[in-house]
Each structure stands twice: as structure tokens, then as C-alpha cells.
Design a protein around this motif. Sequence first.
Motif, mmCIF file in Angstrom:
data_model
loop_
_atom_site.group_PDB
_atom_site.id
_atom_site.type_symbol
_atom_site.label_atom_id
_atom_site.label_comp_id
_atom_site.label_asym_id
_atom_site.label_seq_id
_atom_site.Cartn_x
_atom_site.Cartn_y
_atom_site.Cartn_z
ATOM 1 N N THR A 148 6.213 -13.286 16.573
ATOM 2 C CA THR A 148 6.572 -12.987 15.184
ATOM 3 C C THR A 148 5.312 -12.805 14.335
ATOM 4 O O THR A 148 5.214 -11.853 13.564
ATOM 5 C CB THR A 148 7.445 -14.118 14.589
ATOM 6 N N GLY A 149 4.361 -13.700 14.532
ATOM 7 C CA GLY A 149 3.098 -13.607 13.787
ATOM 8 C C GLY A 149 2.397 -12.275 14.039
ATOM 9 O O GLY A 149 1.759 -11.720 13.146
ATOM 10 N N GLY A 150 2.530 -11.755 15.240
ATOM 11 C CA GLY A 150 1.929 -10.457 15.567
ATOM 12 C C GLY A 150 2.504 -9.351 14.699
ATOM 13 O O GLY A 150 1.784 -8.428 14.295
ATOM 14 N N LEU A 175 0.828 -1.201 0.000
ATOM 15 C CA LEU A 175 0.000 0.000 0.000
ATOM 16 C C LEU A 175 0.867 1.257 0.000
ATOM 17 O O LEU A 175 1.987 1.255 0.543
ATOM 18 C CB LEU A 175 -0.906 0.020 1.242
ATOM 19 N N ALA A 176 0.325 2.330 -0.560
ATOM 20 C CA ALA A 176 1.059 3.604 -0.603
ATOM 21 C C ALA A 176 1.341 4.128 0.806
ATOM 22 O O ALA A 176 2.228 4.969 0.988
ATOM 23 C CB ALA A 176 0.268 4.635 -1.402
ATOM 24 N N THR A 177 0.625 3.615 1.809
ATOM 25 C CA THR A 177 0.853 4.035 3.203
ATOM 26 C C THR A 177 2.307 3.784 3.634
ATOM 27 O O THR A 177 2.793 4.451 4.536
ATOM 28 C CB THR A 177 -0.076 3.276 4.175
ATOM 29 N N ILE A 178 2.991 2.836 2.987
ATOM 30 C CA ILE A 178 4.399 2.554 3.327
ATOM 31 C C ILE A 178 5.236 3.821 3.170
ATOM 32 O O ILE A 178 6.088 4.114 3.997
ATOM 33 C CB ILE A 178 4.962 1.432 2.421
ATOM 34 N N CYS A 230 2.043 -5.465 10.242
ATOM 35 C CA CYS A 230 2.484 -4.848 8.995
ATOM 36 C C CYS A 230 1.428 -5.022 7.896
ATOM 37 O O CYS A 230 1.082 -4.074 7.211
ATOM 38 C CB CYS A 230 3.821 -5.419 8.544
ATOM 39 N N HIS A 231 0.907 -6.225 7.752
ATOM 40 C CA HIS A 231 -0.085 -6.458 6.694
ATOM 41 C C HIS A 231 -1.343 -5.625 6.907
ATOM 42 O O HIS A 231 -1.925 -5.128 5.945
ATOM 43 C CB HIS A 231 -0.454 -7.946 6.625
ATOM 44 N N ASP A 232 -1.764 -5.465 8.171
ATOM 45 C CA ASP A 232 -2.989 -4.698 8.445
ATOM 46 C C ASP A 232 -2.902 -3.277 7.895
ATOM 47 O O ASP A 232 -3.868 -2.762 7.349
ATOM 48 C CB ASP A 232 -3.240 -4.608 9.964
ATOM 49 N N ASP A 233 -1.737 -2.657 8.044
ATOM 50 C CA ASP A 233 -1.625 -1.247 7.656
ATOM 51 C C ASP A 233 -0.944 -1.006 6.319
ATOM 52 O O ASP A 233 -1.104 0.059 5.733
ATOM 53 C CB ASP A 233 -0.819 -0.479 8.721
ATOM 54 N N PHE A 234 -0.145 -1.983 5.871
ATOM 55 C CA PHE A 234 0.718 -1.692 4.724
ATOM 56 C C PHE A 234 0.560 -2.652 3.548
ATOM 57 O O PHE A 234 1.304 -2.563 2.581
ATOM 58 C CB PHE A 234 2.181 -1.669 5.191
ATOM 59 N N ARG A 235 -0.352 -3.581 3.651
ATOM 60 C CA ARG A 235 -0.560 -4.506 2.531
ATOM 61 C C ARG A 235 -2.042 -4.573 2.203
ATOM 62 O O ARG A 235 -2.879 -4.568 3.104
ATOM 63 C CB ARG A 235 -0.047 -5.917 2.861
ATOM 64 N N GLU A 274 8.115 6.100 8.847
ATOM 65 C CA GLU A 274 8.690 5.791 10.165
ATOM 66 C C GLU A 274 7.958 4.633 10.824
ATOM 67 O O GLU A 274 8.577 3.779 11.464
ATOM 68 C CB GLU A 274 8.684 7.029 11.053
ATOM 69 N N GLU A 275 6.629 4.629 10.666
ATOM 70 C CA GLU A 275 5.824 3.535 11.235
ATOM 71 C C GLU A 275 6.194 2.205 10.562
ATOM 72 O O GLU A 275 6.339 1.176 11.220
ATOM 73 C CB GLU A 275 4.349 3.794 10.939
ATOM 74 N N PHE A 276 6.349 2.272 9.235
ATOM 75 C CA PHE A 276 6.693 1.060 8.489
ATOM 76 C C PHE A 276 8.059 0.535 8.946
ATOM 77 O O PHE A 276 8.224 -0.659 9.226
ATOM 78 C CB PHE A 276 6.694 1.351 6.987
ATOM 79 N N ALA A 277 9.025 1.445 9.057
ATOM 80 C CA ALA A 277 10.377 1.049 9.470
ATOM 81 C C ALA A 277 10.350 0.470 10.890
ATOM 82 O O ALA A 277 11.084 -0.485 11.191
ATOM 83 C CB ALA A 277 11.315 2.252 9.393
ATOM 84 N N ALA A 278 9.510 1.043 11.750
ATOM 85 C CA ALA A 278 9.432 0.565 13.138
ATOM 86 C C ALA A 278 8.916 -0.871 13.181
ATOM 87 O O ALA A 278 9.447 -1.718 13.918
ATOM 88 C CB ALA A 278 8.544 1.482 13.964
ATOM 89 N N ILE A 279 7.900 -1.171 12.375
ATOM 90 C CA ILE A 279 7.368 -2.542 12.356
ATOM 91 C C ILE A 279 8.382 -3.500 11.740
ATOM 92 O O ILE A 279 8.587 -4.610 12.224
ATOM 93 C CB ILE A 279 6.016 -2.625 11.610
ATOM 94 N N ALA A 280 9.058 -3.034 10.683
ATOM 95 C CA ALA A 280 10.072 -3.886 10.046
ATOM 96 C C ALA A 280 11.175 -4.224 11.066
ATOM 97 O O ALA A 280 11.660 -5.360 11.114
ATOM 98 C CB ALA A 280 10.657 -3.183 8.815
ATOM 99 N N ALA A 281 11.541 -3.250 11.896
ATOM 100 C CA ALA A 281 12.584 -3.472 12.910
ATOM 101 C C ALA A 281 12.094 -4.449 13.981
ATOM 102 O O ALA A 281 12.834 -5.344 14.411
ATOM 103 C CB ALA A 281 12.989 -2.142 13.538
ATOM 104 N N LYS A 282 10.840 -4.277 14.409
ATOM 105 C CA LYS A 282 10.277 -5.196 15.415
ATOM 106 C C LYS A 282 10.193 -6.613 14.852
ATOM 107 O O LYS A 282 10.418 -7.595 15.560
ATOM 108 C CB LYS A 282 8.866 -4.747 15.820
#
Length: 173
Positions: free
Chosen positions: A158-160, A115-118, A165-170, A123-131
Motif C-alpha cells: 500500500t505504501g508503494g 499537480l496539474a499532471t493529474i 502517486c505522490h512522486d508524480d502527482f503531488r 489515465e496514469e493517475f486513474a491507474a495508480i488510484a485503482a492500484k
Amino acid sequence: MTVPYRTLGKTLGAGFALFALAACGGENGASVSSEQESKVLPGGGTVKEMVEKRHEAMEDIGDSFKTISDQLKSGSPDLEAIKGSAALIAEHAPNVGDWFPAETSPALGVDTDALATIWERPEEFAAIAAKFETAAGELNTAAQTGDVEAIGAAFKATGGQCKACHDDFREDD
Ligand code: HEC
């Protein structure tokens, strides 16, 4: 072009205007998309190749995650299968952030479930990727010890992050 469409809409009815606009949008979408998809990225490779690469890597992650899930559900988990799958996820995890250069956004006409939200909330996307990277590392550590309870807990964590990420960015399936 705005005026003729409006005139057409008034003359022939809203249904026709909508049809004309939809057809036009479709054609534009296709040509913008192929032009953007053949662009070469600063890091090398085309936009299309990057989208394919992340698609395949995500499929790998998905398959490995399912293997772990299936094994945990079975009465006697195959620890070797879990170890291999967790290692593969942990190997991919640090790279997730690199799979999403700005040129690959659907906002530019690229065919992708990202999604374009990425790129709107980087910053939110990077934070989830880091987690996710941390969680996948912990899952791998647990897997290598063979402690099924610890694997189960790390698997859930991990599943969380996959879901977050999928909820907001896919795009939804
Ligand atoms: C930081 C964000 C993020 C994390 C974390 C993440 N994903 Fe994804 N995933 C995406 C995005 C974005 C796409 C869509 C990619 C595209 O279409 O270009 C995707 C696509 C997928 C796909 C479909 C493949 C495709 O492209 O059609 C699967 C399967 C998948 N992810 C599984 C997982 C699993 C399982 C996890 C966790 C173990 C996970 N993902 C973690 C963002 C993430």
C-alpha cells in the motif's frame, strides 16, 4: 503591456523588470485563485470545499497509515488499532479518484498540492488510484485476520502506491 515592461527592463535593469513582473504575477494569481475557488462543481460544493475535503481525507489516510506503521514497529502491535486504521484507509480508497475534478487544478490558480499532471496524464493517475484501492483492500483484509506478517506485506504494498502517486502527482513537501 509587453513593450513597456521590456522598455523598463532596458532602462532600469533586469532586476527591476523581474521585481515588477513578480509583483504583478502575485496579484493576478490571488484574484484568479479566489474566483476559481468559489466556483460550484457539477457534483455540488465549491472548488475550495473539494480541496479542503480531499486535504482532510488525505490527512486521515496519513494518520491511519502512521498508526499502522507505529504498531508494526512496536514489539507488540495493537491489533485493534491496526484494524480500525486499515478499515478507514480502505473506506477512503475507492473515493480518491473522485476528489480531483478538473476545476480543482493548480493550472487554474487553485491553491493545492495536487499537480496539474493529474489532468495531463489522467489515465496514469486513474491507474495508480485503482492500484491503491486494491492494495488498501488487501491491507484491510489482512488486518482483520490479525496475521502480523501478512499485514506487514500488505502495508508495504500500500505504501508503494502512496509513494507512486505522490512522486508524480503531488507537490514535494
Ligand atoms: C492516487 C494518488 C494518491 C494516492 C494513492 C495517495 N495520495 Fe496522498 N495525496 C495525493 C495528492 C494529489 C495530495 C495533495 C492534495 C491537495 O493538496 O489537494 C495528497 C496529499 C496527502 C497528504 C497531505 C494532506 C494534504 O493535502 O496536505 C497526506 C498526509 C497523504 N497524501 C498521505 C497519503 C498516504 C499515507 C497514502 C497511502 C496510504 C496516500 N496519501 C495515497 C495523492 C495520492
